[in-house]
Design an enzyme around this catalytic site. Structure first.
Site, PDB file in Angstrom:
ATOM      1  N   LEU A 124       0.833  -1.209   0.000  1.00 39.89           N
ATOM      2  CA  LEU A 124       0.000   0.000   0.000  1.00 39.89           C
ATOM      3  C   LEU A 124       0.862   1.251   0.000  1.00 39.89           C
ATOM      4  CD1 LEU A 124      -2.738   1.402   0.145  1.00 39.89           C
ATOM      5  CD2 LEU A 124      -2.627   1.193   2.639  1.00 39.89           C
TER       6      LEU A 124
ATOM      7  N   TYR B  67      -5.687   6.462   5.749  1.00 35.80           N
ATOM      8  CA  TYR B  67      -5.119   7.450   4.833  1.00 35.80           C
ATOM      9  C   TYR B  67      -4.510   8.679   5.511  1.00 35.80           C
ATOM     10  CZ  TYR B  67      -7.082   4.515   1.257  1.00 35.80           C
ATOM     11  OH  TYR B  67      -7.354   3.438   0.462  1.00 35.80           O
TER      12      TYR B  67
ATOM     13  N   PHE C 265     -17.170   7.739  -5.504  1.00 30.11           N
ATOM     14  CA  PHE C 265     -16.442   7.377  -6.717  1.00 30.11           C
ATOM     15  C   PHE C 265     -15.440   6.288  -6.393  1.00 30.11           C
ATOM     16  CE2 PHE C 265     -14.400  11.080  -4.767  1.00 30.11           C
ATOM     17  CZ  PHE C 265     -13.095  10.673  -4.632  1.00 30.11           C
TER      18      PHE C 265
END
Length: 411
Positions: free
Chosen positions: A94, A123, A411
């Site tokens: 990642l 994140y 999205f």
């Protein structure tokens, strides 16, 4: 065998997407959904990590234009389809994907990256801050009534075919984008995302329906897309209205659409997700406690090119502040920056050797960027430090917006 990261080839898409389905639980997407995702994927902006013939990591991005305070539409990279195979955890996959992707975004001259997070805690360590939140509501329409503004009764409502009304609805949506930070100007192909109506994914609800609000001349001034999920109890009907979208710039049209949704026969509940946190609906209802309102994170934002991003938005008050920014993952953003914005709207952000007024990380700047999270609240959590008396209030007022940022669709 060494892992290989490379840009996705078109003939690899099926294997790449199979990996993504596995990373998100192993449920196979119905064929229409899969083809929709294929049509939206931008291969040149998609990365795969391969262990021999097996795809074990993925990340992609969409080229968006994001509305920011002041109404400008700023190029933004919409990070998506990020996943790592369960067999390849804790091997730096990642981190390598995030490193390569942010380098590519910087090269592509997009000053901002945005994403919606399946797991929000992931994140922050890559510099993303939560910049917009959303509301979910579950309204008991047997107990909640609407107090509508004058003119609501004059609005004409008409049920239309979702496909045939697409162009009219898109004109309404496009007219709203610049007025609210966080909204995405729909790129070609994205207008069809809202029409996805796969029977296997309806969960027992009806096909997608659309109602439009019209002015006296028959022009479309608002719309709602929704489904009805019939249900029955011993005492009678207990149907639910599942709201996908409601858009209308005119208060009377907006109220008329919600009143329509509240009054559909044989339904007792209206459920809507992803609403703005300052939704006018909360001021139309008679009893907000019966609306079961829940807030969650929606849009996570990262400044990739800090000075370009800060100069792209407008500010609500004059400001002259030196920011000491920490950014270990994108070190080109780290250091001292002087941000000045005058009453004439001119904005400048340049390197500075002057003493810092505020100290914070790029994550906090991402959270405050769209105006929905105040620097003052972040300082209360110890994430922004005031180094010059008065600087926090000055900067927080400048960054704050008049309306809450809102991402109207994922999205």
């Amino acid at each position: 065998m060494a892992l290989e990261m490379r840009v996705l080839r078109r003939d690899e898409w099926d294997v790449w997407f199979d990996h993504l389905e596995l990373a998100f639980g192993g449920v196979t997407e119905p064929a229409p959904s899969r083809e929709h995702f294929r049509s939206l994927t931008e291969p040149d902006r998609s990365l795969g990590v391969w262990d021999g013939e097996d795809c074990v990591g993925s990340a992609s991005a969409f080229g968006f234009r994001l509305s920011v305070p002041g109404g400008a539409l700023v190029p933004a990279s919409g990070v998506t389809m990020v996943g790592v195979a369960p067999t390849h955890r804790r091997r730096g996959v990642l981190r390598s994907l995030m490193r390569r992707q942010l380098d590519d975004i910087r090269t592509g001259e997009e000053p901002i990256a945005v994403l919606t997070a399946s797991e929000p805690e992931i994140y922050g360590r890559f510099g993303y801050g939560t910049a917009a939140y959303s509301l979910a509501v579950d309204i008991d329409t047997t107990r909640v009534r609407l107090s509508v503004p004058p003119g609501t009764d004059a609005v004409r409502l008409r049920l239309v075919d979702p496909e045939k009304s697409l162009a009219d609805c898109e004109r309404v949506y496009a007219g709203l984008v610049a007025a609210r930070p966080g909204m995405l100007a729909r790129q070609p192909g994205w207008e069809r995302d809202a029409l996805q109506d796969v029977p296997e994914l309806r969960g027992g609800a009806s096909p997608l329906k659309c109602v439009v609000a019209e002015d006296p001349d028959g022009g479309v001034i608002g719309y709602a897309r929704y489904r009805v999920k019939p249900d029955w109890e011993l005492i009678g009907s207990d149907g639910k209205v599942e709201v996908r979208e409601v858009h209308a710039p005119d208060p009377a049209a907006y109220a008329a659409l919600w009143r329509y949704l509240f009054e559909i026969d044989l339904t007792w509940h209206v459920r809507a997700y992803g609403r703005p946190v300052d939704d006018a609906l909360l001021h139309l209802v008679s009893d907000v406690r019966r609306c079961r309102v829940q807030q969650r994170d929606a849009l996570h934002l990262r400044l990739v090119d800090l000075p370009a991003a800060l100069e792209a938005r407008a500010y609500g008050a004059a400001v002259d502040v030196v920011l000491e920014v920490e950014d270990a993952f994108c070190p080109w953003n780290a250091g001292r920056w002087r941000l000045t914005a005058g009453a004439d709207g001119a904005v400048r952000c340049v390197r500075s050797q002057d003493p810092a007024d505020l100290a914070l990380s790029v994550r906090e700047l991402g959270s405050a960027y769209l105006g929905g999270v105040t620097l003052t609240s972040l300082a209360g959590a110890g994430r922004v430090r005031e180094l010059r008396a008065g600087a926090l209030r000055e900067a927080s007022r400048a960054f704050a917006g008049d309306v809450a940022p809102w991402l109207p669709h994922n999205f």
